[in-house]
Design a protein around this motif. Structure first.
Motif, PDB file in Angstrom:
ATOM      1  N   ASP A  30       7.025   4.805  38.063  1.00 54.58           N
ATOM      2  CA  ASP A  30       7.217   4.280  36.715  1.00 54.58           C
ATOM      3  C   ASP A  30       6.631   5.204  35.657  1.00 54.58           C
ATOM      4  O   ASP A  30       5.851   6.108  35.959  1.00 54.58           O
ATOM      5  CB  ASP A  30       6.679   2.859  36.563  1.00 54.58           C
ATOM      6  N   LYS A  64       7.346   1.623  24.297  1.00 54.92           N
ATOM      7  CA  LYS A  64       6.749   0.696  23.339  1.00 54.92           C
ATOM      8  C   LYS A  64       7.003   1.252  21.940  1.00 54.92           C
ATOM      9  O   LYS A  64       6.832   2.446  21.705  1.00 54.92           O
ATOM     10  CB  LYS A  64       5.242   0.563  23.581  1.00 54.92           C
ATOM     11  N   LYS A  98      11.271   2.460  36.908  1.00 54.38           N
ATOM     12  CA  LYS A  98      10.791   1.676  35.768  1.00 54.38           C
ATOM     13  C   LYS A  98      10.398   2.638  34.652  1.00 54.38           C
ATOM     14  O   LYS A  98       9.571   3.519  34.851  1.00 54.38           O
ATOM     15  CB  LYS A  98       9.590   0.830  36.180  1.00 54.38           C
ATOM     16  N   LEU A 106       9.660  -3.751  22.834  1.00 56.83           N
ATOM     17  CA  LEU A 106       9.467  -3.050  24.100  1.00 56.83           C
ATOM     18  C   LEU A 106      10.850  -2.798  24.676  1.00 56.83           C
ATOM     19  O   LEU A 106      11.670  -3.726  24.782  1.00 56.83           O
ATOM     20  CB  LEU A 106       8.636  -3.897  25.063  1.00 56.83           C
ATOM     21  N   ALA A 115      12.951  -1.588  27.910  1.00 55.25           N
ATOM     22  CA  ALA A 115      12.877  -1.369  29.358  1.00 55.25           C
ATOM     23  C   ALA A 115      14.212  -0.790  29.819  1.00 55.25           C
ATOM     24  O   ALA A 115      15.245  -1.467  29.759  1.00 55.25           O
ATOM     25  CB  ALA A 115      12.571  -2.675  30.074  1.00 55.25           C
ATOM     26  N   GLU A 129       9.522   2.386  30.424  1.00 56.81           N
ATOM     27  CA  GLU A 129       9.384   1.538  29.241  1.00 56.81           C
ATOM     28  C   GLU A 129       8.972   2.357  28.030  1.00 56.81           C
ATOM     29  O   GLU A 129       8.206   3.308  28.147  1.00 56.81           O
ATOM     30  CB  GLU A 129       8.348   0.438  29.490  1.00 56.81           C
ATOM     31  N   LYS A 145      12.899  -6.219  24.187  1.00 58.02           N
ATOM     32  CA  LYS A 145      12.090  -7.435  24.233  1.00 58.02           C
ATOM     33  C   LYS A 145      11.119  -7.507  23.055  1.00 58.02           C
ATOM     34  O   LYS A 145      10.434  -6.537  22.760  1.00 58.02           O
ATOM     35  CB  LYS A 145      11.271  -7.474  25.524  1.00 58.02           C
ATOM     36  N   GLU A 165       5.702   5.145  31.123  1.00 56.51           N
ATOM     37  CA  GLU A 165       5.628   4.389  29.873  1.00 56.51           C
ATOM     38  C   GLU A 165       5.239   5.336  28.750  1.00 56.51           C
ATOM     39  O   GLU A 165       4.329   6.152  28.909  1.00 56.51           O
ATOM     40  CB  GLU A 165       4.586   3.283  29.992  1.00 56.51           C
TER      41      GLU A 165
END
Length: 194
Positions: free
Chosen positions: A93, A118, A114, A123, A125, A116, A152, A95
């Motif tokens: 993952d 921010k 995964k 958020l 994904a 993501e 999200k 981020e």
């Protein structure tokens, strides 16, 4: 005994720096004023410079920055952007935090399952995809060129598929209903990072 204590203390002091200095990618291309900020020091983001965990990528006016993370993820930043690499575990993952500006993220076969992003608005994904996030037509927009992105917020969630986008007038707003973006808007968004 005294030497062992000294070595243990050195290991404790140096360990966080060693972990923070993990190389996770490199600069593929840059134009204009581009930097990688590391522990409050800005290093010029020239082609071939390693990208480290916890780096913050910065671009100035009329600048562009192209980063590769791992083997299959590309981040293209437009002008006046700020993006921090928060987490990257190869094969698992990743981020990042996009504080300002525009980014196009391209993830090909072999990318971390995964991923993501921010932002002050939502958020994001991603599921094996190519997508845009950033200023577009006076709002903050998210557009998916291929794949799927879940957008999200505390006030709502939408799922975007290829050709679809959503907008935010301000942080804290819910995402607008999913809609197809016109080709001219897509072109302008993609052009903002080229």
């Amino acid at each position: 005994m005294h030497l062992r204590t000294t070595l243990c203390l050195l290991a404790v002091v140096l360990l966080p720096a060693a972990v923070a200095a993990e190389t996770i990618g490199e600069v593929s291309a840059s134009r204009g004023n581009t930097f990688l900020s590391r522990q409050e020091v800005n290093e010029v983001a020239a082609k071939g410079v390693p990208v480290l965990l916890d780096d913050t990528a910065l671009t100035g006016d009329e600048s562009r920055l192209d980063l590769r993370l791992g083997q299959a993820t590309r981040l293209r930043l437009g002008a006046n952007a700020k993006l921090k690499i928060d987490r990257f575990i190869a094969g698992r993952d990743a981020e990042v935090t996009l504080d300002k500006g525009a980014v196009v993220i391209e993830r090909t076969k072999g990318a971390e399952p995964k991923f993501e992003v921010k932002t002050p608005y939502a958020l994001l994904a991603a599921r094996g995809t190519e997508f845009f996030a950033g200023p577009s037509k006076g709002v903050f927009g998210v557009f998916v060129k291929s794949g799927i992105v879940d957008v999200k917020t505390r006030r709502g969630t939408v799922r975007l598929k290829a050709g679809e986008g959503t907008d935010f007038a301000a942080p804290g707003d819910p995402p607008t209903p999913v809609k197809k973006w016109a080709p001219a808007r897509v072109d302008a968004a993609m052009w903002s990072v080229r």
